[in-house]
Design a protein around this motif. Structure first.
Motif, PDB file in Angstrom:
ATOM      1  N   LEU B 217      39.918  41.070  34.882  1.00 45.90           N
ATOM      2  CA  LEU B 217      40.430  41.071  34.088  1.00 45.90           C
ATOM      3  C   LEU B 217      41.045  39.388  34.359  1.00 45.90           C
ATOM      4  CD1 LEU B 217      42.444  42.108  31.738  1.00 45.90           C
ATOM      5  CD2 LEU B 217      44.328  42.230  34.099  1.00 45.90           C
ATOM      6  N   ILE B 218      41.611  39.243  36.144  1.00 47.37           N
ATOM      7  CA  ILE B 218      41.884  37.667  36.298  1.00 47.37           C
ATOM      8  C   ILE B 218      40.829  36.739  35.974  1.00 47.37           C
ATOM      9  CG2 ILE B 218      43.189  36.843  37.952  1.00 47.37           C
ATOM     10  CD1 ILE B 218      44.319  38.537  36.760  1.00 47.37           C
ATOM     11  N   PHE B 219      39.484  36.987  36.486  1.00 55.62           N
ATOM     12  CA  PHE B 219      38.865  35.700  36.815  1.00 55.62           C
ATOM     13  C   PHE B 219      38.120  35.943  35.570  1.00 55.62           C
ATOM     14  CE2 PHE B 219      37.920  34.730  41.248  1.00 55.62           C
ATOM     15  CZ  PHE B 219      38.857  35.252  42.507  1.00 55.62           C
ATOM     16  N   ASN B 220      37.890  37.091  34.617  1.00 53.08           N
ATOM     17  CA  ASN B 220      37.978  36.174  33.225  1.00 53.08           C
ATOM     18  C   ASN B 220      38.029  36.059  31.757  1.00 53.08           C
ATOM     19  OD1 ASN B 220      35.051  38.034  34.152  1.00 53.08           O
ATOM     20  ND2 ASN B 220      35.042  39.708  33.238  1.00 53.08           N
ATOM     21  N   ASN B 221      39.669  36.122  32.520  1.00 52.83           N
ATOM     22  CA  ASN B 221      40.446  35.801  31.186  1.00 52.83           C
ATOM     23  C   ASN B 221      41.493  34.175  32.362  1.00 52.83           C
ATOM     24  OD1 ASN B 221      40.078  37.994  29.383  1.00 52.83           O
ATOM     25  ND2 ASN B 221      40.272  39.068  30.778  1.00 52.83           N
ATOM     26  N   TYR B 222      40.886  33.395  32.906  1.00 55.13           N
ATOM     27  CA  TYR B 222      42.644  32.814  34.053  1.00 55.13           C
ATOM     28  C   TYR B 222      42.615  32.179  33.516  1.00 55.13           C
ATOM     29  CZ  TYR B 222      39.011  29.121  34.273  1.00 55.13           C
ATOM     30  OH  TYR B 222      37.427  27.921  33.784  1.00 55.13           O
ATOM     31  N   GLN B 223      42.145  31.532  31.929  1.00 56.43           N
ATOM     32  CA  GLN B 223      43.023  30.726  31.343  1.00 56.43           C
ATOM     33  C   GLN B 223      44.068  30.975  30.737  1.00 56.43           C
ATOM     34  OE1 GLN B 223      39.723  31.647  30.640  1.00 56.43           O
ATOM     35  NE2 GLN B 223      37.951  30.379  30.635  1.00 56.43           N
ATOM     36  N   GLY B 224      44.463  32.308  30.584  1.00 53.25           N
ATOM     37  CA  GLY B 224      45.775  32.409  30.202  1.00 53.25           C
ATOM     38  C   GLY B 224      46.391  33.216  31.649  1.00 53.25           C
ATOM     39  N   TYR B 225      46.479  32.368  32.220  1.00 50.51           N
ATOM     40  CA  TYR B 225      46.954  33.220  33.278  1.00 50.51           C
ATOM     41  C   TYR B 225      47.292  32.497  34.332  1.00 50.51           C
ATOM     42  CZ  TYR B 225      45.797  37.766  32.283  1.00 50.51           C
ATOM     43  OH  TYR B 225      45.995  39.099  31.215  1.00 50.51           O
ATOM     44  N   LYS B 226      48.705  32.213  34.844  1.00 56.39           N
ATOM     45  CA  LYS B 226      48.995  30.907  35.522  1.00 56.39           C
ATOM     46  C   LYS B 226      49.378  31.582  36.846  1.00 56.39           C
ATOM     47  CE  LYS B 226      50.166  27.679  32.043  1.00 56.39           C
ATOM     48  NZ  LYS B 226      48.794  27.338  32.325  1.00 56.39           N
ATOM     49  N   GLY B 227      49.912  30.629  38.044  1.00 58.14           N
ATOM     50  CA  GLY B 227      51.002  30.826  39.253  1.00 58.14           C
ATOM     51  C   GLY B 227      49.791  32.341  40.246  1.00 58.14           C
ATOM     52  N   PHE B 228      51.261  33.402  40.184  1.00 63.43           N
ATOM     53  CA  PHE B 228      51.330  33.733  40.673  1.00 63.43           C
ATOM     54  C   PHE B 228      49.693  35.413  40.653  1.00 63.43           C
ATOM     55  CE2 PHE B 228      52.211  38.222  41.795  1.00 63.43           C
ATOM     56  CZ  PHE B 228      52.679  38.258  43.098  1.00 63.43           C
ATOM     57  N   LEU B 229      49.819  34.716  39.474  1.00 63.48           N
ATOM     58  CA  LEU B 229      48.279  36.024  38.728  1.00 63.48           C
ATOM     59  C   LEU B 229      47.088  35.378  39.227  1.00 63.48           C
ATOM     60  CD1 LEU B 229      50.467  37.396  35.604  1.00 63.48           C
ATOM     61  CD2 LEU B 229      49.485  38.667  36.944  1.00 63.48           C
ATOM     62  N   ASN B 344      24.360  29.391  44.486  1.00 62.59           N
ATOM     63  CA  ASN B 344      25.307  28.827  43.301  1.00 62.59           C
ATOM     64  C   ASN B 344      26.042  27.154  44.200  1.00 62.59           C
ATOM     65  OD1 ASN B 344      27.244  28.547  42.191  1.00 62.59           O
ATOM     66  ND2 ASN B 344      27.166  30.786  41.146  1.00 62.59           N
ATOM     67  N   MET B 345      26.718  26.835  43.373  1.00 64.21           N
ATOM     68  CA  MET B 345      27.292  25.472  44.166  1.00 64.21           C
ATOM     69  C   MET B 345      28.702  26.263  45.152  1.00 64.21           C
ATOM     70  SD  MET B 345      26.165  23.275  44.582  1.00 64.21           S
ATOM     71  CE  MET B 345      27.373  22.049  44.753  1.00 64.21           C
ATOM     72  N   THR B 346      29.463  27.246  44.215  1.00 67.15           N
ATOM     73  CA  THR B 346      30.487  28.109  44.098  1.00 67.15           C
ATOM     74  C   THR B 346      30.551  28.668  45.686  1.00 67.15           C
ATOM     75  OG1 THR B 346      29.729  29.184  44.010  1.00 67.15           O
ATOM     76  CG2 THR B 346      31.416  28.939  42.554  1.00 67.15           C
ATOM     77  N   PHE B 347      29.157  29.134  46.415  1.00 69.09           N
ATOM     78  CA  PHE B 347      28.913  29.647  48.080  1.00 69.09           C
ATOM     79  C   PHE B 347      28.525  28.194  48.499  1.00 69.09           C
ATOM     80  CE2 PHE B 347      26.655  33.025  45.097  1.00 69.09           C
ATOM     81  CZ  PHE B 347      27.842  33.908  45.535  1.00 69.09           C
ATOM     82  N   ILE B 348      27.676  27.070  48.254  1.00 71.63           N
ATOM     83  CA  ILE B 348      28.038  25.849  49.005  1.00 71.63           C
ATOM     84  C   ILE B 348      29.572  25.252  49.375  1.00 71.63           C
ATOM     85  CG2 ILE B 348      26.981  23.388  49.407  1.00 71.63           C
ATOM     86  CD1 ILE B 348      24.771  24.882  47.912  1.00 71.63           C
ATOM     87  N   VAL B 349      30.109  25.735  48.535  1.00 72.07           N
ATOM     88  CA  VAL B 349      31.634  24.648  48.223  1.00 72.07           C
ATOM     89  C   VAL B 349      32.738  26.030  48.907  1.00 72.07           C
ATOM     90  CG1 VAL B 349      34.258  24.002  47.316  1.00 72.07           C
ATOM     91  CG2 VAL B 349      31.618  23.651  46.616  1.00 72.07           C
ATOM     92  N   TRP B 350      32.538  27.033  48.971  1.00 65.08           N
ATOM     93  CA  TRP B 350      32.859  28.680  49.833  1.00 65.08           C
ATOM     94  C   TRP B 350      32.471  28.573  51.527  1.00 65.08           C
ATOM     95  CZ3 TRP B 350      30.565  32.512  51.647  1.00 65.08           C
ATOM     96  CH2 TRP B 350      31.485  33.391  52.823  1.00 65.08           C
ATOM     97  N   GLY B 351      31.430  27.752  51.605  1.00 68.02           N
ATOM     98  CA  GLY B 351      31.069  27.587  52.796  1.00 68.02           C
ATOM     99  C   GLY B 351      31.318  26.505  53.770  1.00 68.02           C
ATOM    100  N   LEU B 352      31.578  25.483  52.593  1.00 70.76           N
ATOM    101  CA  LEU B 352      32.283  24.152  53.321  1.00 70.76           C
ATOM    102  C   LEU B 352      34.450  24.010  53.697  1.00 70.76           C
ATOM    103  CD1 LEU B 352      30.484  20.876  51.144  1.00 70.76           C
ATOM    104  CD2 LEU B 352      30.583  21.261  53.502  1.00 70.76           C
ATOM    105  N   ASN B 404      34.571  33.626  44.380  1.00 71.62           N
ATOM    106  CA  ASN B 404      33.993  34.958  43.268  1.00 71.62           C
ATOM    107  C   ASN B 404      33.745  34.474  41.257  1.00 71.62           C
ATOM    108  OD1 ASN B 404      33.692  37.508  41.508  1.00 71.62           O
ATOM    109  ND2 ASN B 404      35.737  37.175  40.655  1.00 71.62           N
ATOM    110  N   SER B 405      34.368  32.959  41.255  1.00 70.08           N
ATOM    111  CA  SER B 405      33.930  32.132  40.602  1.00 70.08           C
ATOM    112  C   SER B 405      32.923  31.419  39.201  1.00 70.08           C
ATOM    113  CB  SER B 405      34.512  30.939  40.072  1.00 70.08           C
ATOM    114  OG  SER B 405      36.770  30.928  40.199  1.00 70.08           O
ATOM    115  N   LEU B 408      31.397  26.058  40.024  1.00 66.82           N
ATOM    116  CA  LEU B 408      32.536  25.313  40.096  1.00 66.82           C
ATOM    117  C   LEU B 408      34.299  24.459  39.320  1.00 66.82           C
ATOM    118  CD1 LEU B 408      31.307  22.978  42.964  1.00 66.82           C
ATOM    119  CD2 LEU B 408      32.624  24.460  43.241  1.00 66.82           C
ATOM    120  N   SER B 409      33.680  24.224  38.013  1.00 64.64           N
ATOM    121  CA  SER B 409      35.029  23.795  37.307  1.00 64.64           C
ATOM    122  C   SER B 409      35.792  25.389  36.572  1.00 64.64           C
ATOM    123  CB  SER B 409      34.628  23.123  36.151  1.00 64.64           C
ATOM    124  OG  SER B 409      33.632  24.634  35.036  1.00 64.64           O
ATOM    125  N   ASP B 410      35.343  26.110  36.820  1.00 61.81           N
ATOM    126  CA  ASP B 410      36.122  27.383  36.963  1.00 61.81           C
ATOM    127  C   ASP B 410      37.178  27.132  38.166  1.00 61.81           C
ATOM    128  OD1 ASP B 410      34.933  28.754  34.564  1.00 61.81           O
ATOM    129  OD2 ASP B 410      33.234  29.725  35.081  1.00 61.81           O
TER     130      ASP B 410
END
Lengths: 82, 509
Positions: B217-229, B344-352, B404-405, B408-410
């Motif tokens: 719910l959060i990761f697929n619709n993050y555009q609609g959520y901010k901050g704490f959510l 996936n670049m997300t995993f490489i950046v997560w490793g970094l 989990n994104s 990387l842009s997500d």
């Protein structure tokens, strides 16, 4: 070189690596007995011992030695094998 | 082809058949039975993938025997060559199957050409069994173990079915004895194995699968959520991935324990870690210890890093001599750890990201560690512990947002939204997300089960962390209470099994 001399030499190296003059090692000493002895300083200690005695431990000896005494056993094996 | 994950009725039938057969077959034949069922389990995920596992076993089998013979005859060069052949060919397969499309697409985009990804089969558990078999080969090379001379026995070690979904990555020295000499079926061990399996299943179907609804719910619709959510998305993912992964490992350990083969635990209440380094000593332990023993240590011992350290020392910079080579080795390990999880670049950046935290830890250790830190009194230690646990958990949750994104842009956009301080607490949005979660999870009963089950998991780990042995406490209760708990647990698990349950996340790695 006798075990006692080797232990004294290792203690000297340990004082230098751990930056602590109060370090006193015995053959039963392990990393848990010395606060500064962590995974980071472990390799510095091993590297300095190797340089001092002109030998090279195997990784199995480094990770398999349970205490300073076992490290000395491995060291003697390498020194006598040279 | 039917996929037979641990949380499926098909797998339960499979277990019932092997469980019964295991009890009646002669002791000396039991490992053949385990091999037969392991191969059947593997085949249920696709027979083509099995060819790769067979190649890995065969290549490692012959290289290990060759290394042992070369050692006996003092041929050091041959030993090294055989090790290199074994490692390069198997990691080569892994690299091609898992990473070719990723790197080829990257290279093609650099030169401005289109790239059509190749259709690759990624065999079941390839990242797990390849690492396990490479560990075996390196251990033979190091002289820690003797090679297995029976090919079928080594094939069982490579494809032993309980560890094919999510690991753990076993060491030959730890399991070999019990793997080939399985024990008799004993009531006490069976009961404990069943409890462990049920506990793992509970984590998976009562906690992980339901919490995943909120994560999506959060990761697929993050555009609609901010901050704490957004942050709650990271926290929910932390709960989800722990319940999913440790649940699978508990099931694997439970099944294996029935045969008297004890697999390593992969987790030690990781979210109670007091530092990032501590977290990685408690999370996915068999993978992090693999990287420590087979990559980090050898890297530390390479001539170029040792020379680098020596050069610093000669210049009188003892601290840099300790820190710099370690930091380089650490960064290599963490980029590789990221890549292990996927192309996936997300995993490489997560490793970094973790490499960076480890680097900060090394710098702090070498340059800023005071004797007072080492000998801090117990009172201040206790006072700081909770704060350190919370800080570490926050770092881990932020890491999960990258992990989990989809891209990387997500991940970047999620961080931007998270740091929208003026809108950090939007009560209406928080309420709205809660309602969406309630609706998507299905019904009030599932919603309540999710909340209660998650609380039970958190409470269990908290009690264990405080030194309470929960299982021992339950065992001391009266027979009636234990039966009621058992019946309720079975009813709950059967009720939740009826829902379509998801695969395990770490299966894809």
């Amino acid at each position: 070189m006798e075990r006692k001399e080797i232990l004294a030499k290792i203690t000297e190296i340990a004082k230098d690596v751990f930056d602590n003059d109060e370090v006193e090692l015995t053959e039963a000493s392990t990393a848990a007995d010395v606060d500064e002895w962590d995974s980071l300083t472990h390799f510095s200690l091993i590297g300095d011992i190797e340089d001092e005695f002109g030998i090279r431990f195997t990784l199995a000896e480094i990770s398999g030695s349970k205490n300073v005494g076992e490290l000395i056993d491995a060291l003697i094996k390498h020194v006598s094998g040279k | 082809m039917e996929v037979m994950v641990f949380n499926s009725f098909d797998f339960f039938c499979f277990l019932a058949v092997i469980g019964l057969a295991y009890g009646v077959v002669k002791v000396e034949w039991r490992w053949y039975l385990l091999l037969l069922f392991s191969l059947a389990f593997f085949a249920s995920f696709g027979i083509k993938g099995f060819a790769f596992a067979l190649f890995t076993t065969a290549s490692v089998f012959f290289c290990a025997l060759g290394i042992f013979k070369a050692e006996e005859s003092g041929k050091e060069k041959l030993k090294k060559t055989l090790l290199a052949i074994g490692i390069l060919s198997n990691f080569g397969i892994l690299a091609v199957l898992k990473y070719f499309n990723f790197f080829a697409a990257g290279a093609a985009s650099l030169i401005g050409k289109a790239f059509e990804p190749l259709q690759m089969i990624v065999p079941l558990g390839i990242s797990f069994y390849t690492f396990q078999m490479m560990g075996y080969l390196i251990d033979v090379h190091r002289g820690i173990i003797e090679p297995q001379r029976n090919f079928l026995k080594l094939l069982l070690f490579a494809t032993y079915f309980p560890q094919m979904i999510d690991g753990p990555i076993s060491r030959y020295a730890d399991v070999a004895l019990t793997l080939y000499q399985p024990k008799n079926v004993e009531y006490g061990r069976c009961r404990n194995a069943l409890i462990l399996f049920a506990w793992g299943l509970f984590k998976k179907i009562c906690v992980a699968d339901n919490i995943k609804v909120y994560v999506d719910l959060i990761f697929n619709n993050y555009q609609g959520y901010k901050g704490f959510l957004i942050l709650t998305g990271g926290i929910a993912y932390a709960i989800y991935i722990y319940a999913d992964f440790s649940g699978c490992i508990d099931m694997a350990r439970g099944v294996s324990s029935y045969f008297g083969i004890e697999l390593k635990n992969n987790f030690e209440r990781p979210y109670f870690a007091t530092s990032v380094e501590d977290f990685w000593r408690k999370w996915h332990i068999t993978l992090s210890s693999w990287f420590r023993d087979y990559l980090f240590y050898p890297l530390q011992r390479t001539t170029w890093l040792r020379r680098m350290g020596q050069r610093f020392k000669e210049r009188g910079n003892k601290k840099a001599a300790r820190a710099v080579p370690t930091i380089i080795a650490t960064m290599i390990v963490w980029i590789t750890t990221g890549l292990w999880h996927g192309a996936n670049m997300t995993f490489i950046v997560w490793g970094l990201y973790y490499g960076l935290f480890m680097t900060l830890g090394i710098i702090k250790n070498v340059y800023f560690k005071k004797k007072a830190d080492v000998k801090s009194n117990k009172e201040s230690h206790r006072a700081n512990k909770l704060l350190n646990i919370l800080k570490t958990f926050f770092v881990v949750c932020v890491g999960y947002i990258i992990f989990n994104s989809a891209t990387l842009s997500d991940a970047w956009n999620m961080f931007v939204n998270m740091l929208d301080i003026p809108h950090f607490f939007q009560i209406s949005k928080i309420f709205q997300a809660g309602v969406s979660f309630y609706k998507q999870v299905g019904a009030i009963v599932y919603f309540i089960i999710t909340i209660v089950s998650t609380s039970v998991l958190i409470l269990y780990d908290s009690l264990e962390e405080c030194g309470v042995d929960v299982m021992a406490w339950i065992k001391k209760r009266g027979t009636a209470a234990k039966y009621i708990l058992a019946v309720l647990s079975v009813m709950l698990l059967l009720f939740m099994m009826n829902r379509s349950s998801g695969d395990f996340t770490y299966m894809q790695f």
